[in-house]
Scaffold this motif. Structure first.
Motif, PDB file in Angstrom:
ATOM      1  N   THR A 162      -7.708 -64.188  48.238  1.00 33.12           N
ATOM      2  CA  THR A 162      -7.238 -64.823  49.472  1.00 33.12           C
ATOM      3  C   THR A 162      -6.049 -64.079  50.070  1.00 33.12           C
ATOM      4  O   THR A 162      -5.799 -64.177  51.270  1.00 33.12           O
ATOM      5  N   ILE A 189      -7.317 -61.937  52.860  1.00 31.46           N
ATOM      6  CA  ILE A 189      -7.611 -62.715  54.079  1.00 31.46           C
ATOM      7  C   ILE A 189      -6.307 -63.145  54.744  1.00 31.46           C
ATOM      8  O   ILE A 189      -6.166 -63.060  55.973  1.00 31.46           O
ATOM      9  N   SER A 228     -10.307 -72.460  52.074  1.00 30.16           N
ATOM     10  CA  SER A 228      -9.854 -71.274  52.784  1.00 30.16           C
ATOM     11  C   SER A 228      -8.396 -71.452  53.191  1.00 30.16           C
ATOM     12  O   SER A 228      -7.859 -72.555  53.184  1.00 30.16           O
ATOM     13  N   SER A 229      -7.771 -70.356  53.600  1.00 31.55           N
ATOM     14  CA  SER A 229      -6.380 -70.418  54.039  1.00 31.55           C
ATOM     15  C   SER A 229      -6.239 -71.335  55.243  1.00 31.55           C
ATOM     16  O   SER A 229      -5.294 -72.123  55.330  1.00 31.55           O
TER      17      SER A 229
END
Length: 175
Positions: free
Chosen positions: A144, A147, A3-4
């Motif tokens: 992504t 997000i 994830s980021s």
């Protein structure tokens, strides 16, 4: 796929390794100057410049440590690192003119240790940049990207080399 948030944490962890190497170098410099001081009574200005540059680099590193992904802090750090590199380069140029100092076992060991540490700094900086690049690339690609925009993740700053390849080649320590 990370994830980021995980990518940011990886970049911060890589920054920790950069900090470790900067600290290692900062710890070596006073010892190097102290050994040189015994031989270089007439070069006090050079030694003082090295210590001042070391202190400025430590201060910039500590500021950047508060937010290692801040472009302004990393830019100030790059400037301080360039100043330190120049001061160390001048010191080693002066050392060349003092055969007894060049031959001093402590000076040779500290010079070798500093060279090794500079290599470690380069590797740690590269690892940090790799993580930042991975984050920036992921944050710019779908899905992504959605997000990253939702949580306002901004592209992160890279640690740039403080010297060109030519300048890095110019500072050679030969004992």
């Amino acid at each position: 796929m990370s994830s980021s948030r995980e990518r940011i944490e990886q970049a911060k962890a890589a920054w920790g390794q950069v900090q470790n190497q900067y600290q290692r170098r900062a710890d070596l410099i006073p010892n190097l100057v102290e050994v040189a001081r015994r031989y270089l009574q007439h070069e006090a200005q050079t030694l003082e410049a090295v210590i001042a540059a070391r202190n400025q680099a430590r201060s910039a590193e500590q500021t950047a440590a508060g937010n290692p992904l801040n472009a302004g802090a990393l830019g100030a750090l790059a400037g301080a690192e360039q100043l330190l590199g120049g001061a160390l380069g001048k010191l080693f140029a002066v050392v060349e003119d003092y055969p007894d100092l060049k031959a001093d076992q402590n000076m040779r060991e500290l010079s070798e240790e500093l060279t090794s540490t500079e290599n470690r700094v380069g590797f740690a900086r590269q690892a940090y940049n790799d993580h930042v690049l991975e984050f920036n690339d992921a944050a710019a690609q779908f899905p992504t990207l959605v997000i990253a925009r939702l949580f306002n993740f901004q592209p992160q700053a890279m640690l740039e080399s403080t010297t060109s390849a030519v300048e890095r080649e110019a500072i050679r320590i030969s004992m």
